[in-house]
Design a protein around this motif. Structure first.
Motif, mmCIF file in Angstrom:
data_model
loop_
_atom_site.group_PDB
_atom_site.id
_atom_site.type_symbol
_atom_site.label_atom_id
_atom_site.label_comp_id
_atom_site.label_asym_id
_atom_site.label_seq_id
_atom_site.Cartn_x
_atom_site.Cartn_y
_atom_site.Cartn_z
ATOM 1 N N VAL A 94 0.845 -1.196 0.000
ATOM 2 C CA VAL A 94 0.000 0.000 0.000
ATOM 3 C C VAL A 94 0.881 1.247 0.000
ATOM 4 C CG1 VAL A 94 -1.948 -1.127 1.172
ATOM 5 C CG2 VAL A 94 -0.232 0.051 2.531
ATOM 6 N N ASN A 95 0.343 2.340 -0.543
ATOM 7 C CA ASN A 95 1.123 3.579 -0.535
ATOM 8 C C ASN A 95 0.698 4.510 0.595
ATOM 9 O OD1 ASN A 95 -1.290 4.462 -1.533
ATOM 10 N ND2 ASN A 95 -0.469 5.413 -3.359
ATOM 11 N N THR A 96 -0.054 3.986 1.559
ATOM 12 C CA THR A 96 -0.445 4.752 2.740
ATOM 13 C C THR A 96 0.420 4.328 3.923
ATOM 14 O OG1 THR A 96 -2.113 3.092 3.342
ATOM 15 C CG2 THR A 96 -2.836 4.940 1.966
ATOM 16 N N ASP A 97 0.337 5.072 5.020
ATOM 17 C CA ASP A 97 1.141 4.729 6.197
ATOM 18 C C ASP A 97 0.353 3.912 7.214
ATOM 19 O OD1 ASP A 97 -0.529 6.729 7.038
ATOM 20 O OD2 ASP A 97 1.040 7.965 7.931
ATOM 21 N N TYR A 98 -0.773 3.360 6.797
ATOM 22 C CA TYR A 98 -1.594 2.531 7.680
ATOM 23 C C TYR A 98 -2.363 1.509 6.845
ATOM 24 C CZ TYR A 98 -5.486 5.253 5.909
ATOM 25 O OH TYR A 98 -6.398 5.834 5.087
ATOM 26 N N ILE A 99 -2.902 0.513 7.538
ATOM 27 C CA ILE A 99 -3.810 -0.449 6.926
ATOM 28 C C ILE A 99 -5.038 -0.469 7.830
ATOM 29 C CG2 ILE A 99 -4.169 -2.863 6.277
ATOM 30 C CD1 ILE A 99 -1.084 -3.057 5.936
ATOM 31 N N PRO A 100 -6.194 -0.092 7.313
ATOM 32 C CA PRO A 100 -7.382 0.004 8.152
ATOM 33 C C PRO A 100 -7.632 -1.282 8.950
ATOM 34 C CG PRO A 100 -7.836 0.898 5.986
ATOM 35 C CD PRO A 100 -6.477 0.246 5.914
ATOM 36 N N GLY A 101 -7.870 -1.111 10.258
ATOM 37 C CA GLY A 101 -8.188 -2.227 11.124
ATOM 38 C C GLY A 101 -6.998 -3.036 11.610
ATOM 39 N N LYS A 102 -5.778 -2.616 11.261
ATOM 40 C CA LYS A 102 -4.582 -3.354 11.662
ATOM 41 C C LYS A 102 -3.670 -2.480 12.508
ATOM 42 C CE LYS A 102 -5.398 -6.998 9.046
ATOM 43 N NZ LYS A 102 -5.788 -8.267 9.598
ATOM 44 N N GLY B 125 9.773 0.881 0.522
ATOM 45 C CA GLY B 125 8.687 1.031 1.484
ATOM 46 C C GLY B 125 9.110 0.487 2.833
ATOM 47 N N THR B 126 8.171 0.471 3.770
ATOM 48 C CA THR B 126 8.432 -0.017 5.124
ATOM 49 C C THR B 126 7.752 -1.369 5.309
ATOM 50 O OG1 THR B 126 8.501 2.259 5.947
ATOM 51 C CG2 THR B 126 8.213 0.499 7.582
ATOM 52 N N ALA B 127 8.554 -2.378 5.619
ATOM 53 C CA ALA B 127 8.018 -3.711 5.918
ATOM 54 C C ALA B 127 7.384 -3.677 7.300
ATOM 55 C CB ALA B 127 9.138 -4.752 5.862
ATOM 56 N N VAL B 128 6.199 -4.271 7.416
ATOM 57 C CA VAL B 128 5.479 -4.289 8.689
ATOM 58 C C VAL B 128 4.893 -5.675 8.967
ATOM 59 C CG1 VAL B 128 4.876 -1.833 8.646
ATOM 60 C CG2 VAL B 128 3.310 -3.503 7.666
ATOM 61 N N LYS B 129 4.668 -5.929 10.238
ATOM 62 C CA LYS B 129 4.006 -7.144 10.706
ATOM 63 C C LYS B 129 2.713 -6.727 11.373
ATOM 64 C CE LYS B 129 4.805 -11.630 12.113
ATOM 65 N NZ LYS B 129 4.472 -12.445 10.982
ATOM 66 N N ILE C 52 3.840 -4.284 3.101
ATOM 67 C CA ILE C 52 4.771 -3.163 2.925
ATOM 68 C C ILE C 52 3.923 -1.909 2.783
ATOM 69 C CG2 ILE C 52 6.644 -2.168 1.564
ATOM 70 C CD1 ILE C 52 7.201 -5.034 0.511
ATOM 71 N N ILE C 53 4.178 -0.927 3.647
ATOM 72 C CA ILE C 53 3.431 0.328 3.611
ATOM 73 C C ILE C 53 4.328 1.441 3.062
ATOM 74 C CG2 ILE C 53 1.901 -0.353 5.500
ATOM 75 C CD1 ILE C 53 3.558 1.514 7.345
ATOM 76 N N ASN C 54 3.697 2.582 2.761
ATOM 77 C CA ASN C 54 4.418 3.750 2.227
ATOM 78 C C ASN C 54 5.241 3.399 0.992
ATOM 79 O OD1 ASN C 54 3.536 5.727 4.070
ATOM 80 N ND2 ASN C 54 5.010 5.022 5.581
ATOM 81 N N VAL C 55 4.681 2.598 0.106
ATOM 82 C CA VAL C 55 5.404 2.195 -1.101
ATOM 83 C C VAL C 55 5.557 3.403 -2.019
ATOM 84 C CG1 VAL C 55 5.334 0.736 -3.154
ATOM 85 C CG2 VAL C 55 4.626 -0.194 -0.941
ATOM 86 N N ARG C 56 6.788 3.644 -2.439
ATOM 87 C CA ARG C 56 7.121 4.776 -3.315
ATOM 88 C C ARG C 56 7.969 4.297 -4.485
ATOM 89 N NH1 ARG C 56 3.590 6.391 -0.500
ATOM 90 N NH2 ARG C 56 3.687 8.117 0.944
ATOM 91 N N TRP C 57 7.810 4.964 -5.615
ATOM 92 C CA TRP C 57 8.528 4.602 -6.845
ATOM 93 C C TRP C 57 9.400 5.752 -7.323
ATOM 94 C CZ3 TRP C 57 8.592 -0.016 -9.306
ATOM 95 C CH2 TRP C 57 7.608 -0.935 -8.962
ATOM 96 N N ILE C 58 10.531 5.414 -7.918
ATOM 97 C CA ILE C 58 11.375 6.367 -8.642
ATOM 98 C C ILE C 58 11.630 5.743 -10.007
ATOM 99 C CG2 ILE C 58 13.611 7.521 -8.758
ATOM 100 C CD1 ILE C 58 13.718 7.277 -5.659
ATOM 101 N N PHE C 59 11.345 6.481 -11.070
ATOM 102 C CA PHE C 59 11.587 6.022 -12.433
ATOM 103 C C PHE C 59 12.571 6.974 -13.086
ATOM 104 C CE2 PHE C 59 7.189 4.733 -11.480
ATOM 105 C CZ PHE C 59 7.292 3.370 -11.707
ATOM 106 N N GLU C 60 13.628 6.423 -13.662
ATOM 107 C CA GLU C 60 14.626 7.271 -14.318
ATOM 108 C C GLU C 60 15.428 6.462 -15.325
ATOM 109 O OE1 GLU C 60 18.578 9.566 -12.929
ATOM 110 O OE2 GLU C 60 16.788 10.015 -11.770
ATOM 111 N N SER C 61 15.597 6.981 -16.502
ATOM 112 C CA SER C 61 16.449 6.389 -17.543
ATOM 113 C C SER C 61 16.151 4.910 -17.765
ATOM 114 C CB SER C 61 17.928 6.569 -17.192
ATOM 115 O OG SER C 61 18.240 7.919 -17.059
ATOM 116 N N GLY C 62 14.878 4.560 -17.816
ATOM 117 C CA GLY C 62 14.503 3.179 -18.069
ATOM 118 C C GLY C 62 14.645 2.267 -16.875
#
Length: 80
Positions: free
Chosen positions: A4-12, A73-77, A57-67
């Motif tokens: 997820v690209n959020t910093d939480y998971i509802p209900g967890k 992100g942050t691994a969570v339990k 994995i929360i706060n998933v972020r992408w960087i795209f550059e030159s192909g």
């Protein structure tokens, strides 16, 4: 593995395990970013998170550059 690209998971309640990342590099310089490159980056990141015992994995972020694609992100339990 939930991504997820959020910093939480509802209900967890989440316990952070650490930063995980992955990259996808094309075989030929200058090629466009394909699904195969993105999937390789996700696979590398999820393998790293699985090794830490992560459920998601929360706060998933992408960087795209030159192909190239880089994902992190942050691994969570889950603690519930």
């Amino acid at each position: 593995m939930l991504l997820v690209n959020t910093d939480y998971i509802p209900g967890k309640t989440l316990k952070p395990l650490g930063l995980v990342s992955g990259d996808g590099v094309p075989l030929l310089y200058g090629t466009f970013i394909s699904d195969k490159i993105r999937n390789r980056a996700i696979k590398r990141m999820t393998v790293e998170a699985t090794a830490l015992g992560a459920d998601a994995i929360i706060n998933v972020r992408w960087i795209f550059e030159s192909g190239q694609a880089f994902v992190y992100g942050t691994a969570v339990k889950y603690e519930d």
